[in-house]
Design a protein around this motif. Structure first.
Motif, short mmCIF file in Angstrom:
data_model
loop_
_atom_site.label_atom_id
_atom_site.label_comp_id
_atom_site.label_asym_id
_atom_site.label_seq_id
_atom_site.Cartn_x
_atom_site.Cartn_y
_atom_site.Cartn_z
N SER A 186 21.24 26.97 40.42
CA SER A 186 21.88 26.32 39.86
C SER A 186 20.83 24.92 39.72
O SER A 186 20.42 24.72 38.17
CB SER A 186 23.24 25.46 40.11
N LYS A 216 30.28 28.60 34.63
CA LYS A 216 29.87 29.62 35.53
C LYS A 216 29.26 30.13 35.73
O LYS A 216 28.48 30.52 34.49
CB LYS A 216 31.44 30.55 35.40
N ASN A 268 25.21 17.64 44.42
CA ASN A 268 26.05 15.88 44.49
C ASN A 268 24.78 14.43 44.29
O ASN A 268 23.76 14.37 44.86
CB ASN A 268 26.80 15.79 45.62
N ASP A 292 27.94 16.74 33.67
CA ASP A 292 28.42 16.53 34.38
C ASP A 292 29.12 16.02 33.81
O ASP A 292 28.88 14.72 32.59
CB ASP A 292 27.78 14.92 35.49
N GLU A 349 28.61 30.74 40.26
CA GLU A 349 28.87 29.61 41.06
C GLU A 349 28.94 28.89 40.06
O GLU A 349 28.71 28.43 39.22
CB GLU A 349 27.33 29.30 41.33
N SER A 350 29.83 27.42 40.62
CA SER A 350 30.39 26.83 39.32
C SER A 350 30.06 25.21 40.11
O SER A 350 30.40 24.51 39.59
CB SER A 350 31.88 26.54 39.40
N ARG A 351 29.10 24.68 41.31
CA ARG A 351 28.97 22.96 41.88
C ARG A 351 27.63 22.79 41.31
O ARG A 351 27.06 24.22 41.82
CB ARG A 351 28.93 23.19 43.25
N TYR A 352 27.44 22.24 40.84
CA TYR A 352 25.81 21.65 41.38
C TYR A 352 25.53 20.40 42.46
O TYR A 352 26.33 19.72 42.92
CB TYR A 352 25.32 21.06 39.48
#
Length: 219
Positions: free
Chosen positions: A34, A89, A99, A41, A94-97
């Motif tokens: 990612s 995606k 924090n 965001d 993977e769909s999160r980056y």
């Protein structure tokens, strides 16, 4: 979902800089794919790029431009001067980056100093210094002010935005006498080294730079 996003002309330098900060495609040392993308965001209306040593965030308050993302957080690639390709995606689903918000510290914190960054373009012009040396000028200035060593490459990556930065924030440097008056917990906080944080006047652009640790200089 995949979308083509047209970039407003006034934002071109933003995305060129975000693209320079992200980890490059195919970097064999990278295990977090990612980070090879510019992340949007949607909740924060903020674009993010990081290579682990640095983190750049740019908040854009333009509903017409942002409407192209349909209120969806997305991973973006800068294709050319005015186009992003964005997906919700990655190929591995993977769909999160990372924090990214937790990495920024309170610039008004007890152990934080703030330094007003002078207009480097004006100073360089008066001194007949080429603009290409301005990132290195700022790097040297920060190394002296913070008493830490920074990689000049990381200042060069944001050279298109250097005139946007107004403040540099970093760990306050205490005297031995001041440290002796603190308890163990407070002394630990006071001696921890925060990453250098550069900010624009309105806080819409933020850039974190990690200092070079002693063990890195021995390689």
């Amino acid at each position: 979902m995949e979308k083509l996003i047209r970039i407003n002309p006034e934002y071109i330098n933003y995305f060129k800089t975000l693209d320079s900060v992200r980890i490059k495609d195919g970097d064999k040392s990278n295990t977090v794919r990612s980070l090879e993308y510019i992340y949007y965001d949607a909740d924060e209306k903020t674009f993010v790029a990081s290579n682990r040593k640095t983190l750049l965030t740019i908040r854009i308050e333009n509903d017409e431009f942002l409407s192209q993302f349909e209120e969806t957080s997305m991973f973006c690639k800068f294709l050319k001067n005015d186009i992003l390709i964005a997906v919700d995606k990655l190929p591995d689903n993977e769909s999160r980056y990372t924090n990214w918000k937790r990495l920024f510290y309170d610039i008004n914190g007890k152990h934080v100093e703030r330094f007003d960054i002078p207009s480097l373009s004006v100073k360089a012009g008066k001194a007949q210094i080429s603009n290409k040396y301005i990132p290195f000028l700022l790097c040297e200035m920060m190394c002296r002010e913070v008493d830490c060593l920074y990689n000049p490459e990381f200042f060069d990556k944001v050279k298109l935005l250097l005139d946007d930065f107004m403040w540099a924030c970093f760990s306050r440097i205490y005297t031995e006498e001041e440290l002796d008056e603190m308890d163990a917990v407070e002394r630990k906080k006071a001696t921890s080294i925060l990453p250098l944080q550069l900010l624009s006047a309105d806080g819409s652009i933020k850039y974190l730079i990690q200092y070079i640790m002693e063990e890195e200089t021995k390689k």
